[in-house]
Design an enzyme around this catalytic site. Structure first.
Site, short mmCIF file in Angstrom:
data_model
loop_
_atom_site.label_atom_id
_atom_site.label_comp_id
_atom_site.label_asym_id
_atom_site.label_seq_id
_atom_site.Cartn_x
_atom_site.Cartn_y
_atom_site.Cartn_z
N LYS A 111 0.79 -1.08 -0.20
CA LYS A 111 -0.08 -0.11 -0.20
C LYS A 111 0.89 1.21 -0.10
CE LYS A 111 -4.57 -0.94 1.74
NZ LYS A 111 -5.54 -0.75 2.88
N LYS A 196 -4.88 -7.32 -7.66
CA LYS A 196 -5.90 -7.82 -6.73
C LYS A 196 -7.01 -6.82 -7.09
CE LYS A 196 -6.12 -6.66 -2.47
NZ LYS A 196 -5.96 -6.78 -1.11
N LYS A 199 -10.80 -1.99 -3.61
CA LYS A 199 -11.77 -1.00 -3.51
C LYS A 199 -11.22 0.17 -3.74
CE LYS A 199 -13.89 -2.68 0.63
NZ LYS A 199 -12.87 -2.73 1.36
#
Ligand code: TYM
Length: 343
Positions: A111, A196, A199
């Site tokens: 991230k 992946k 969201k």
């Protein structure tokens, strides 16, 4: 009765990865376990959130719980910040978890990438809050997608260290077990089969959202990345029940679309491969569109209906939070006492 707990972040719109990897599996568990499902708003604020959007996404996530088939009578549905014991226990566990353990978390590295220094401290200690979510109910089972596996292992380590350091080996916190269903556990982006479906991926075309219309679903699948070859037959698996890492790496988009089909139709890899062997991507995309429209659109429509009355959803969450507080408070108090904190 054993307890299950899981959480979903209100950090964006929910997509079919959340549905096939997690939400769908939450539903049958509410009949066999004491089930607690929370919208983890405290996790969402580890990255910047616009307040009005966070409030809306919290209601939307709760609406997805209900639309997927969770019942507020059978399961406890609540928002994490409505139960302060999560944050309290997270602090205690921050003092148990080792920096070296947090350093190994691949999700933090993925991230933050090269912007590590600018990440919030909350994002770094995120797994300790996740540990608190689970351990504050002494939940034994945690249904999640594949991406949460490493976090769950850390939660087990935290529980074991707490028991060892503060409880003379008494099992104050039982080690929680992940429930990861192989089908749908890892849905990848429609634009890049190596990433992946996420969201926080703002690129609309990469995700099928639960509130997408049938036209959106058809359009996104039509444009989904593919490759030039015909779809593989079951022989390619050899003796294995699933594609190896080598196979996945060679044709990530093909395996992703086939994997979504397999998850949506609840069938084995062998059956899915037998169905599409030698056929082209357009056949798969057309049939997948039909199947996803059948599964996703009713969920999205029910979410729309529920969201028309946001007050009712808030009431459900408030009632759930009240029940959850009664369960969580004695556990956090017991943990604090074992660490030597006064009542
Ligand atoms: P979150 O909000 O990212 O995702 C919610 C659930 O959806 C699963 N998931 C996927 N499954 C398959 N394919 C995908 N592409 C995909 N993307 C997401 C996730 O594995 C998850 O089960 N840290 C958690 C939230 C959390 C939690 C907890 C979970 C906080 N506390 C306690 C369990 C127990 C998260 O960020 O999930």
């Amino acid at each position: 009765m054993q307890r299950v707990l899981s959480g979903v972040q209100p950090s964006g719109r929910l997509h079919i990865g959340n549905y096939f990897g997690a939400l769908r599996h939450f539903v049958p568990l509410q009949d066999d376990y004491e089930a607690l499902y929370c919208v983890v708003d405290l996790h969402a604020i580890t990255t910047p959130q616009e307040p009005a959007r966070l409030r809306a996404a919290t209601l939307e996530t709760a609406a997805a719980f209900l639309a997927a088939g969770l019942s507020p009578e059978r399961a406890t549905l609540f928002h994490q910040s409505g139960v302060p014991a999560h944050a309290e226990l997270a602090w205690l566990l921050n003092c148990v978890v080792r920096v070296g353990w947090l350093e190994r978390m691949t999700q933090f590295k993925d991230k933050t990438g090269s912007h590590r220094e600018a990440a919030s401290a909350g994002l770094y200690v995120y797994p300790a809050l996740m540990a608190a979510d689970i351990l504050v109910y002494r939940a034994q089972k945690v249904p999640v997608g594949e991406d949460q596996k490493q976090h769950l292992e850390l939660v087990r380590d935290i529980a074991a260290k707490f028991n060892h350091d503060w409880c003379d080996g008494e099992e104050y916190f039982p080690p929680p077990e992940p429930l990861i269903d192989a089908a749908g556990a890892r849905v990848m982006s429609l634009r890049d089969g190596r990433r992946k479906m996420s969201k926080s991926d703002q690129g609309d075309a990469a995700c099928i959202y639960l509130r997408d219309s049938s036209d959106d679903i058809a359009r996104k699948l039509r444009r989904a990345k593919s490759d030039a070859d015909a779809l593989p037959s079951a022989e390619i698996l050899g003796d294995s029940a699933r594609p190896s890492a080598e196979l996945l790496a060679a044709r990530p988009e093909a395996w992703n679309l086939l994997g979504i089909w397999r998850a949506a139709n609840s069938e084995t890899w062998n059956d899915t491969l037998a169905r599409f062997a030698g056929r082209g991507f357009s056949d798969l995309k057309n049939e997948l569109t039909e199947l996803l429209v059948e599964i996703v659109v009713p969920v999205g429509t029910e979410m729309d209906r529920l969201l028309a009355d946001g007050d009712e959803i808030q009431k459900i969450l408030a009632r759930g939070a009240e029940k959850a507080r009664a369960l969580a408070e004695p556990v956090v108090r017991g943990a604090a006492e074992r660490m030597g904190l006064l009542r």
